[in-house]
Write a protein that holds these residues in place. Sequence first.
Motif, PDB file in Angstrom:
ATOM      1  N   GLY A 285      58.014  30.031  11.213  1.00 62.63           N
ATOM      2  CA  GLY A 285      57.392  28.867  12.324  1.00 62.63           C
ATOM      3  C   GLY A 285      55.829  28.563  12.113  1.00 62.63           C
ATOM      4  N   ALA A 286      55.490  27.801  13.130  1.00 61.95           N
ATOM      5  CA  ALA A 286      54.170  27.244  13.130  1.00 61.95           C
ATOM      6  C   ALA A 286      53.542  27.883  14.145  1.00 61.95           C
ATOM      7  CB  ALA A 286      53.994  25.885  12.884  1.00 61.95           C
ATOM      8  N   PHE A 287      52.065  28.100  14.075  1.00 64.03           N
ATOM      9  CA  PHE A 287      51.404  28.321  15.168  1.00 64.03           C
ATOM     10  C   PHE A 287      50.559  27.428  15.720  1.00 64.03           C
ATOM     11  CE2 PHE A 287      52.534  32.520  13.678  1.00 64.03           C
ATOM     12  CZ  PHE A 287      52.873  33.408  14.947  1.00 64.03           C
ATOM     13  N   ILE A 288      50.612  26.701  17.036  1.00 59.68           N
ATOM     14  CA  ILE A 288      50.013  25.818  17.368  1.00 59.68           C
ATOM     15  C   ILE A 288      49.033  26.039  18.375  1.00 59.68           C
ATOM     16  CG2 ILE A 288      50.391  23.354  18.633  1.00 59.68           C
ATOM     17  CD1 ILE A 288      52.155  23.910  16.166  1.00 59.68           C
ATOM     18  N   GLN A 302      63.304  25.441  16.318  1.00 55.14           N
ATOM     19  CA  GLN A 302      62.755  24.390  17.070  1.00 55.14           C
ATOM     20  C   GLN A 302      61.873  23.309  16.914  1.00 55.14           C
ATOM     21  OE1 GLN A 302      63.957  25.004  20.509  1.00 55.14           O
ATOM     22  NE2 GLN A 302      65.150  26.642  19.674  1.00 55.14           N
ATOM     23  N   ILE A 303      62.128  23.049  15.616  1.00 55.83           N
ATOM     24  CA  ILE A 303      61.067  21.863  15.144  1.00 55.83           C
ATOM     25  C   ILE A 303      61.880  20.471  15.346  1.00 55.83           C
ATOM     26  CG2 ILE A 303      59.950  20.874  13.324  1.00 55.83           C
ATOM     27  CD1 ILE A 303      59.287  23.436  12.391  1.00 55.83           C
ATOM     28  N   LYS A 306      67.801  18.593  13.329  1.00 54.27           N
ATOM     29  CA  LYS A 306      68.301  18.764  12.025  1.00 54.27           C
ATOM     30  C   LYS A 306      67.890  20.226  11.445  1.00 54.27           C
ATOM     31  CE  LYS A 306      64.855  16.118   9.515  1.00 54.27           C
ATOM     32  NZ  LYS A 306      64.377  14.924   8.609  1.00 54.27           N
ATOM     33  N   HIS A 307      68.531  20.677  10.499  1.00 53.14           N
ATOM     34  CA  HIS A 307      68.023  21.886   9.947  1.00 53.14           C
ATOM     35  C   HIS A 307      66.857  21.672   8.780  1.00 53.14           C
ATOM     36  CE1 HIS A 307      68.389  25.986   8.024  1.00 53.14           C
ATOM     37  NE2 HIS A 307      68.168  25.461   6.798  1.00 53.14           N
ATOM     38  N   ILE A 308      65.867  22.585   9.348  1.00 52.89           N
ATOM     39  CA  ILE A 308      64.885  22.700   8.502  1.00 52.89           C
ATOM     40  C   ILE A 308      64.583  23.962   7.647  1.00 52.89           C
ATOM     41  CG2 ILE A 308      62.160  22.609   8.398  1.00 52.89           C
ATOM     42  CD1 ILE A 308      62.587  20.536  10.538  1.00 52.89           C
ATOM     43  N   ASP A 309      64.340  24.322   6.496  1.00 59.01           N
ATOM     44  CA  ASP A 309      64.295  25.378   6.003  1.00 59.01           C
ATOM     45  C   ASP A 309      63.133  26.061   6.269  1.00 59.01           C
ATOM     46  OD1 ASP A 309      66.657  25.387   4.451  1.00 59.01           O
ATOM     47  OD2 ASP A 309      65.660  24.200   2.716  1.00 59.01           O
ATOM     48  N   LYS A 310      61.793  25.548   6.183  1.00 60.72           N
ATOM     49  CA  LYS A 310      60.406  26.282   6.604  1.00 60.72           C
ATOM     50  C   LYS A 310      59.506  24.972   7.044  1.00 60.72           C
ATOM     51  CE  LYS A 310      58.660  26.047   2.081  1.00 60.72           C
ATOM     52  NZ  LYS A 310      60.180  25.374   0.982  1.00 60.72           N
ATOM     53  N   PRO A 311      58.583  25.605   8.122  1.00 60.56           N
ATOM     54  CA  PRO A 311      57.826  24.537   8.613  1.00 60.56           C
ATOM     55  C   PRO A 311      56.940  23.514   7.861  1.00 60.56           C
ATOM     56  CG  PRO A 311      57.523  26.666   9.721  1.00 60.56           C
ATOM     57  CD  PRO A 311      58.347  26.680   8.505  1.00 60.56           C
ATOM     58  N   SER A 312      56.428  24.076   6.639  1.00 62.07           N
ATOM     59  CA  SER A 312      55.719  23.260   5.611  1.00 62.07           C
ATOM     60  C   SER A 312      56.566  22.024   5.162  1.00 62.07           C
ATOM     61  CB  SER A 312      55.054  24.113   4.529  1.00 62.07           C
ATOM     62  OG  SER A 312      56.107  24.796   3.934  1.00 62.07           O
ATOM     63  N   ASP A 313      57.835  22.117   5.301  1.00 64.80           N
ATOM     64  CA  ASP A 313      58.675  20.975   4.838  1.00 64.80           C
ATOM     65  C   ASP A 313      58.166  19.709   5.596  1.00 64.80           C
ATOM     66  OD1 ASP A 313      59.718  22.271   2.847  1.00 64.80           O
ATOM     67  OD2 ASP A 313      61.509  22.889   3.929  1.00 64.80           O
ATOM     68  N   VAL A 314      57.931  19.807   6.929  1.00 65.52           N
ATOM     69  CA  VAL A 314      57.750  18.646   7.791  1.00 65.52           C
ATOM     70  C   VAL A 314      56.190  19.001   8.697  1.00 65.52           C
ATOM     71  CG1 VAL A 314      60.173  18.269   8.579  1.00 65.52           C
ATOM     72  CG2 VAL A 314      58.815  19.702   9.692  1.00 65.52           C
ATOM     73  N   MET A 339      59.890  21.329  20.017  1.00 62.51           N
ATOM     74  CA  MET A 339      59.858  19.802  19.714  1.00 62.51           C
ATOM     75  C   MET A 339      61.328  19.426  19.736  1.00 62.51           C
ATOM     76  SD  MET A 339      57.131  19.711  16.440  1.00 62.51           S
ATOM     77  CE  MET A 339      57.682  17.847  16.477  1.00 62.51           C
ATOM     78  N   LYS A 340      62.312  20.341  19.451  1.00 63.47           N
ATOM     79  CA  LYS A 340      63.700  19.785  19.628  1.00 63.47           C
ATOM     80  C   LYS A 340      64.134  19.549  20.891  1.00 63.47           C
ATOM     81  CE  LYS A 340      66.911  22.937  18.913  1.00 63.47           C
ATOM     82  NZ  LYS A 340      67.831  24.023  18.100  1.00 63.47           N
TER      83      LYS A 340
END
Length: 361
Positions: A285-288, A302-303, A306-314, A339-340
Amino acid sequence: MSEQSFEQMLNESFKTIHTGEVVSGTVLDVKEDQIILNIGYKSDGVITRNEYTNNNSLDLRTVVHVGDELEAKVMKVNDGDGQVSLSYRRLAADRGNKRLEEAFNNHEVLKAKVVQVLNGGLSVLVDAASLVSDSYERDLNKYADQEIEFVITEFNPRRRRIIGDRKQLMQAAKAELQKELFARIKVGDVVEGTVKNVTNFGAFVDLGGADGLLHISEMSWGRIENPKKVLKSGDRVRVFIKEISGTKIALSLKFPDQNPWIDAAEKYAQGKIVRGRVARMTDFGAFIELEPGVDALLHVSQIARKHIDKPSDVLEIGDEIEAEIVEFNAEDRKISLSMKALENMQGDEVVYEDAAPQDEQ
């Protein structure tokens, strides 16, 4: 009784002098490089420029005038030309040494002007560089022409070795300041100080008698990556005393009344929409950062829908995002974002359940 000759009587009318004796006299004449002195002897006294000063370019006419009264030391009763060789400089040196010896014996504090900066010390005396300050001094030029205080710690004029120590005076003064400081401060006090130096782990702040450590973790309610980007030597700071342990003082800029978690329950209640900045990322995950000192977790699941492998992808560090607070835990100071959830609220995609077919009319 035989009668004395005029020359004998004249000679007896003059005082006798000896080598090493101190005599006084009146200046009869001054040239660029010598002084003629009436010393009450059958011959006049002569002080050459070398015996008046160490400055070989000094014009004696600018510092001595006819009629002046001077004292000097007899070097030779007859200099070969029938005159008395005198030294003003050596008399001053003798008296200076006597004064320094008295100060050495009495442990007296002296004050003198720095006349020369040497390699490894100061010429006042010769004040060794290691004894100039209570901390290492790389550049001694700042002391040029300044008046400094010191005590004589070594006196050996025969070896032309006279050492002054300024360091011990500074240490004594510092110890007194430290004693006064610890007598008046306590944990929780807000004090002002000057940043002495900044390291990778924090900053040392001079409180006037002792240094306190402002650790990187105590510089802000938020995250500090590099103390040198926040503070620099010479900065004045207002800090509070977090801990005192012996002579060690721990400082903080995280004032309790400015704790962002005080009203976090109201600002970040479940269901609220917030904006924040991506501060750091992991694979899960990402810390905001919602504000300095308040971070929330945006789990990878929760980004987006759609399926996301890791936060750095988006996402990237520094990105501004908008999300809904889906969980707030005041006790553990944990906030979860989604965000979802906003995508679902905005109806970007509507999914209908399958309906049973109706009979044709």
